[in-house]
Design a protein around this motif. Structure first.
Motif: not given
Length: 778
Positions: A42-52
């Motif tokens: 859970g290092l990234f939030n939802d927005q970061e995960a979607e972007y990556i």
């Protein structure tokens, strides 16, 4: 029996349809979308995960089936050993929803991100299968170092993702750029990779470039020793190849040659190459550097290869053909670079063919040779110049759009060509003068094309991006509107051949030969020599003096004080033109307007003075005539007195009667007889006058009567015309009513611009007799 069978059959059909309906209506398990990110902690939030995930997915779709890239997070105490990470990658690749692998042998690139319990971030890059051939340990070490620095400096996972994609792409091909700067054009990198790809096909060994920074002396020596071989280059030909290393921190280039490559020349030639190479790469002139090394490795080859080989390695036309090596390496590289920059900007091919003796080298006439040669040019728009050194002559052949351009600007270009040809003859068609001819011709054509375009100011290179500086573009437009066009000529390619002052003097002569009429002020911008010069071309002596005394010193001072890469002199040039030259032009325009107004006023005053003078002269003339008449009257009066004395009878109505009386007296008649005759004559004259008066009175009555009749006829005619007009108006009203019935108000009117009809006058470029403009500019 039949009824039972029929019922059984219908029941079976119904049961089957029910089963099919149930099966179709039953929910199915949806396929999970492919993912390129596995965030275990859970290092990234939802927005970061979607972007990556989105960025890595797009990157793979653009490069499929190569360069598949994943990002995985861990939460170990420390980063796992590479062997353990490799086993973990095998497990991940076999997951159905993790990525999309065309074939396992292509492999992938994994970025593992570990966050320790104490919050420390560590990163590891791991290529698998065939990807291990593209990324040496040197490359992996640099990627891990760069990615960690990006995260440390930005604390931004978006930036880390973009940096990962950039680094994955960096190590494909034979030109590797690890420098992070916007001053390197990505298109130049792609062109360099393409050129070096052709090199290995033709010469059967790798020529590899690496641009990096921050190398320690020990690491630099290590790179020169085995970077080429550990990268897998030369593994297929016993290690033969060449490697160029450039460290931007020390702005120095190195060249290592491996195997049995035979080099011509001596150590001095290599030293000159490395000096020129270091200078070119420090200025980010990528293609210049590649062509320079190629020319060093093969002094007599037809280079660059991108323009001499097609996809099947079949020779095609080249931009420079010098089989007798009349140009030296520096001249060849510079001419090729100038030519390619010109062609890229204008989409016109430009070729230079130089022969020591065209008569001995060619089996046909130069004209036929050029015509056949030009047929091979893609697009067929361009120009070739063939120089014959022994024959002391040259031939120019142009075709298609560029030929049309030369014809259209014949009055400008022909004097320039003649000027350059005269200079060639004067210098005996030497190699230096041939090179100089092409250098100046290319730069002049580039200058002229920019000069003729509205809102275009940069020539032979672009020291800055106008898109990022709207205020600069606004200032340039303001100068153009004021009748003064500022232009910039980048001299970055002319440092090896002649001094800046010599080049500017020669270019000034070319512009004078062209006889360009508009006012132009030019910044000559020589980055390699850290020099700048400003010249004015025009007839405004005050502006010429201002340029020489104020604008140029300000630009030179700014150049010497600032970094050559900071565009300081460019901005100083624009701002000084705006703050110094434009007010001068404004003052001159205002003074000219005042002079014109004063001239008009003076003319009016002169006209008024002339009128007053004419009046006075007329008064004098009238007075003179009056005095003359008075004098004549006086003289006449005096004469009459004399006559009265000689002829005392003043009552005679006719001087002839006096004469008759005098004659009667002279004949000896008595005074009474003369008086009787005079009376008789007088009565006759009165009777004659009365008769004439009666005749005149009768004529007046007749004329008055005729005038009355004419007036009556005119009144009757006017009444008739009024009646006719009313009748026509009634008919017109009736016609309008009919027209409104036949053509309602909302009908399309072919002459109404609201109904999209436009006359040819609204489009002056279009000939009504030639709607497709086929004859435009012919």
């Amino acid at each position: 029996m039949m009824t039972k069978k029929t019922n059984l059959f219908l029941f079976s059909i119904g049961l089957l349809m029910a089963m099919l309906f149930c099966l179709s209506a039953a929910p199915t398990k949806a396929a999970k979308p492919m993912t390129y990110l596995l965030d275990n902690i859970g290092l990234f939030n939802d927005q970061e995960a979607e972007y990556i995930n989105h960025k890595l997915s797009l990157h793979y779709e653009e490069n499929m089936p190569h360069y598949l890239t994943f990002m995985v997070t861990l939460d170990e105490n420390a980063m796992l050993p590479r062997q353990d990470l490799l086993q973990y990658t095998n497990v991940l690749i076999n997951r159905e929803t993790f990525g999309h692998i065309e074939a396992p042998e292509y492999g992938a690139i994994f970025l593992f991100i570990n966050r320790s319990p104490k919050g420390k971030i560590e990163m590891a890059v791991l290529p698998t299968n065939n990807q291990t051939e593209n990324y040496s340990q040197y490359n992996i070490d640099h990627m891990e170092k760069s990615l960690l620095e990006t995260y440390t400096s930005t604390q931004n996972w978006y930036s880390v993702t973009l940096d990962l994609i950039r680094l994955v792409n960096t190590y494909r091909g034979y030109f590797i750029n690890e420098l992070v700067t916007e001053k390197i054009n990505p298109e130049d990198i792609d062109a360099a990779k393409n050129e070096l790809g052709w090199w290995v096909d033709k010469y059967n060994y790798n020529l590899v470039f690496l641009l990096t920074d921050g190398l320690s002396p020990a690491l630099r020596d290590q790179y020169l020793q085995d970077y080429f071989h550990k990268g897998g280059y030369g593994s297929w030909n016993d290690g033969v190849g060449a490697f160029v290393l450039y460290d931007h921190t020390e702005k120095k280039a190195y060249l290592e040659v491996y195997g049995d490559i035979i080099l011509g020349g001596d150590g001095q030639r290599l030293t000159q190459l490395l000096n020129d190479l270091s200078k070119s790469l420090s200025q980010y002139r990528i293609l210049d550097a590649v062509y320079m090394v190629e020319r060093y490795l093969d002094p007599i080859g037809e280079l660059p290869l991108t323009f001499t080989l097609d996809g099947n390695s079949t020779p095609i036309i080249t931009t420079l053909h010098d089989p007798d090596n009349l140009l030296n390496d520096a001249q060849s590289v510079e001419l090729v670079t100038l030519t390619e920059v010109f062609s890229a900007k204008t989409n016109h091919y430009l070729g230079t063919y130089i022969y020591q003796s065209a008569k001995d080298a060619l089996s046909q006439s130069p004209e036929s040779f050029l015509q056949d040669l030009f047929a091979q040019i893609p697009g067929n728009s361009g120009m070739i110049l063939l120089f014959d050194q022994a024959g002391k002559d040259y031939h120019l052949y142009a075709a298609a759009e560029l030929n049309d351009y030369l014809k259209k600007n014949k009055k400008i270009i022909d004097p320039v060509l003649q000027h350059l040809k005269n200079r060639l003859k004067k210098n005996g068609y030497s190699s230096q003068s041939i090179f100089q001819h092409q250098q100046d011709l290319i730069t002049f054509l580039d200058f002229l094309m920019v000069y003729q375009q509205e809102n275009s100011y940069l020539v032979s290179g672009q020291p800055m991006s106008l898109k990022e500086k709207p205020e600069t573009l606004k200032s340039l437009k303001k100068s153009g509107n004021a009748g003064l066009k500022p232009m910039v000529v980048n001299l970055s390619q002319s440092e090896r051949i002649q001094s800046t002052a010599q080049w500017i003097d020669q270019f000034e002569q070319i512009l004078e030969a062209a006889d360009l009429t508009d006012e132009v002020v030019v910044l000559f911008y020589d980055v390699p020599k850290n020099q700048a010069s400003v010249r004015y071309f025009g007839d405004n002596k005050d502006l010429a003096s201002l340029t020489r005394k104020e604008i140029e010193p300000a630009v030179v001072k700014a150049f010497q004080a600032g970094s050559p890469q900071a565009n300081t002199p460019f901005h100083t040039f624009i701002s000084t033109v705006e703050t110094k030259a434009l007010p001068l032009l404004s003052e001159q325009a205002e003074a000219k307007e005042n002079d014109s107004s004063q001239t008009d006023k003076t003319g009016e005053n002169q006209k008024a003075d002339g009128k007053e003078k004419d009046t006075k002269d007329q008064d004098k003339k009238d007075k003179k005539e009056k005095d003359s008449k008075g004098k004549d009257k006086k003289e006449k009066g005096s004469k009459d007195q004399d006559n009265d004395k000689s002829q005392p009878d003043k009552s005679s109505p006719d001087p002839s009667e006096n004469k008759k009386t005098a004659e009667a007296q002279s004949d000896g008649k008595s005074e009474s007889e003369a008086t009787a005759d005079t009376k008789a004559n007088g009565q006759k004259a009165v009777a004659k006058t009365d008769k004439a008066a009666q005749t005149s009175s009768s004529k007046g009555v007749i004329i008055a009567l005729l005038g009355g009749i004419g007036l009556l006829l005119v009144i009757i005619l006017i009444l008739i015309l009024v009646l006719i007009s009313k009748k026509k108006q009634a008919n017109l009203y009736s016609a309008e009513q009919s027209a409104q019935t036949l053509y309602p108000e909302d009908s399309d009117d072919w002459s109404d611009p609201n109904n999209n009809y436009y006359s040819p006058a609204e489009y002056p470029d279009q000939d009504p007799n030639d709607p497709n403009n086929q004859n435009y500019y012919q």
